[in-house]
Design an enzyme around this catalytic site. Sequence first.
Site, PDB file in Angstrom:
ATOM      1  N   ARG A  88       0.846  -1.209   0.000  1.00 18.92           N
ATOM      2  CA  ARG A  88       0.000   0.000   0.000  1.00 18.92           C
ATOM      3  C   ARG A  88       0.872   1.247   0.000  1.00 18.92           C
ATOM      4  NH1 ARG A  88      -1.974   1.120   6.144  1.00 18.92           N
ATOM      5  NH2 ARG A  88      -0.214   0.186   7.221  1.00 18.92           N
ATOM      6  N   LYS A 108       2.468   6.260   1.893  1.00 19.29           N
ATOM      7  CA  LYS A 108       1.850   5.084   2.520  1.00 19.29           C
ATOM      8  C   LYS A 108       0.338   5.275   2.514  1.00 19.29           C
ATOM      9  CE  LYS A 108       2.709   3.018   7.053  1.00 19.29           C
ATOM     10  NZ  LYS A 108       3.812   2.939   8.033  1.00 19.29           N
ATOM     11  N   ASP A 120      -6.297  -3.893   1.199  1.00 21.35           N
ATOM     12  CA  ASP A 120      -7.000  -2.917   0.365  1.00 21.35           C
ATOM     13  C   ASP A 120      -6.093  -1.796  -0.127  1.00 21.35           C
ATOM     14  OD1 ASP A 120      -6.586  -1.475   2.650  1.00 21.35           O
ATOM     15  OD2 ASP A 120      -8.705  -1.237   3.168  1.00 21.35           O
ATOM     16  N   ASP A 247      11.561  -6.746   7.641  1.00 19.85           N
ATOM     17  CA  ASP A 247      11.191  -5.765   6.611  1.00 19.85           C
ATOM     18  C   ASP A 247      10.973  -4.383   7.209  1.00 19.85           C
ATOM     19  OD1 ASP A 247       8.960  -7.418   7.671  1.00 19.85           O
ATOM     20  OD2 ASP A 247       7.715  -5.924   6.683  1.00 19.85           O
ATOM     21  N   ASN A 248      10.954  -4.297   8.534  1.00 24.08           N
ATOM     22  CA  ASN A 248      10.803  -3.004   9.195  1.00 24.08           C
ATOM     23  C   ASN A 248      12.102  -2.553   9.834  1.00 24.08           C
ATOM     24  OD1 ASN A 248       8.129  -2.892   8.444  1.00 24.08           O
ATOM     25  ND2 ASN A 248       7.362  -3.741  10.371  1.00 24.08           N
TER      26      ASN A 248
HETATM   27  P1  AMP Z   1       3.835  -3.640   8.071  1.00 27.74           P
HETATM   28  O1  AMP Z   1       3.786  -4.679   9.145  1.00 27.74           O
HETATM   29  O2  AMP Z   1       2.883  -2.495   8.254  1.00 27.74           O
HETATM   30  O3  AMP Z   1       5.222  -3.182   7.825  1.00 27.74           O
HETATM   31  O4  AMP Z   1       3.290  -4.335   6.723  1.00 27.74           O
HETATM   32  C1  AMP Z   1       3.693  -5.612   6.344  1.00 27.74           C
HETATM   33  C2  AMP Z   1       3.289  -5.865   4.904  1.00 27.74           C
HETATM   34  O5  AMP Z   1       1.874  -5.796   4.730  1.00 27.74           O
HETATM   35  C3  AMP Z   1       3.878  -4.909   3.898  1.00 27.74           C
HETATM   36  O6  AMP Z   1       4.158  -5.657   2.748  1.00 27.74           O
HETATM   37  C4  AMP Z   1       2.757  -3.927   3.670  1.00 27.74           C
HETATM   38  O7  AMP Z   1       2.854  -3.271   2.421  1.00 27.74           O
HETATM   39  C5  AMP Z   1       1.543  -4.845   3.714  1.00 27.74           C
HETATM   40  N1  AMP Z   1       0.316  -4.151   4.068  1.00 27.74           N
HETATM   41  C6  AMP Z   1      -0.003  -3.632   5.265  1.00 27.74           C
HETATM   42  N2  AMP Z   1      -1.217  -3.074   5.244  1.00 27.74           N
HETATM   43  C7  AMP Z   1      -1.715  -3.235   3.990  1.00 27.74           C
HETATM   44  C8  AMP Z   1      -2.940  -2.866   3.324  1.00 27.74           C
HETATM   45  N3  AMP Z   1      -3.929  -2.243   3.958  1.00 27.74           N
HETATM   46  N4  AMP Z   1      -3.053  -3.210   2.029  1.00 27.74           N
HETATM   47  C9  AMP Z   1      -2.078  -3.850   1.379  1.00 27.74           C
HETATM   48  N5  AMP Z   1      -0.926  -4.215   1.939  1.00 27.74           N
HETATM   49  C10 AMP Z   1      -0.731  -3.912   3.232  1.00 27.74           C
HETATM   50 MG    MG Z   2       6.597  -2.363   7.045  1.00 25.56          MG
END
Ligand code: AMP
Ligand code: MG
Length: 460
Positions: A88, A108, A120, A247-248
């Site tokens: 996203r 983002k 989404d 990834d973070n």
């Molecule tokens: P995060 O834990 O927020 O770093 O996200 C982990 C993964 O989930 C990353 O690949 C994000 O791009 C994906 N992601 C998180 N929220 C969404 C969303 N609402 N729609 C699509 N991908 C998402």
């Molecule tokens: Mg992330």
Amino acid sequence: MPSFDSRFARELPEMAIPWQGADFPDPAILVLDEELAADCGFDAAWLRGAGGVGLMTGSEPPAGTTAVAQAYAGHQFGGYSPRLGDGRALLVGEFTDKHGNLRDLHLKGSGRTPFARGGDGLAAVGPMLREFIVSRAMHALGIPTTRSLAVLTTGRMVRREENLPGAVLARVAASHLRVGSFQYARATGDRDLLKRLADQAIARHHPSAAESGEPYRRLFESVVRAQAALVAQWMLVGFIHGVMNTDNMTVSGETIDYGPCAFLDVFEPSTVYSSIDTGGRYAYGNQPPVAHWNLARLAEAMLPLFDDDEEKAVGLATESLNLFGPAYDEAWTNGMRRKLGLDDAVEAGDARKIAERLLVHMRDRRLDYTSTFRNLPAAVQDPEWLRDWRAMNPDVDALKRVNPIYIPRNHLVEEALGSGEIDDLMTAISDPFTERDGLERFAEPAPEGFGACYQTFCGT
Ligand code: AMP
Ligand code: MG
């Protein structure tokens, strides 16, 4: 507007999918960090206009550039996902700021991408404002972090447990190269891609590594040191990242991805606020070993760059990874020395011991972490500790310059997000070490009982 480049997309096309932002019905700026805008070389008035709004929602990329969704892999709560990527988010491109530094502009909540899987592609106002507030606080506290340029409302509702107003966060970072980026490149089996990724990381973050005979090991060691220093700063200020997946974790050493993050109220190392962290993997006190674990994953990904002989490469990687412990300890001890107002004449071992004794006292008495340091010695009721600390000649004025009075306390952030009134909180946390009249309530510990049931959410 500064001029934009697409360096990541050009040098690493295997990891970049050209994409554009969703078409939002009514995009509008909710908050803009004008100081950061100026620092980046943007004219704030232009950013507030149609061109700026188009740039920051991804509908109008700068001329001659292509926005991309970045591919990366990652260990999430210990489990490996070979293909995560920006589900996203979009990398608009890189620009040179007022100080000559190359920085990413990244969005983002800008809509679904080929990495969206079931998501989404959207973000809600609350979590994006939360990142805006907390990243500003971290920067003001002197902690390396990605920055939030603006939060824009989109005019589109987002379905979560309830319907929420949608938002896009425009953020600025030294780069978005992650441990997970290296894991992705490694998993392709394409050594040349891995090398190009490492070369870009060297050029952008650790240029001195290029001069050495072993540039990739020096790069790895620079990341180890940068992360050791970063996590020590989190621990010193009482910050809980909440979702330290690989990834973070950046190779620049900046804090990234403010999701379920929070600050400690009472000092308790097992504190977890994130609703999804049921096992406590990313508890406050686990952050240093988790960072070390993540760096071991980076080492694995980089092995082919250390030596063609795998056994030899593992030996070299291990040697470099072993820098983490001493680097972390040194950063933590030096930080604690300053938090306690002690000068360099106090030996490291003594500084560490007196700090650890204070933490035991704070834990036993369930003292508020931030205000106890700020209000030394009054906040401590352990006569023996006070006697030993005073014998070290602490400078009580000096410690006020490093122990913040204002942090984005959890109850304050929730209150600001609930009411939409963030200005006073932003004023307080933007100058965290200077006590000011009228801001008393932002210095107070959480109300009794608040911490016990507090939970944070990813907002994904
Ligand atoms: P995060 O834990 O927020 O770093 O996200 C982990 C993964 O989930 C990353 O690949 C994000 O791009 C994906 N992601 C998180 N929220 C969404 C969303 N609402 N729609 C699509 N991908 C998402
Ligand atoms: Mg992330």
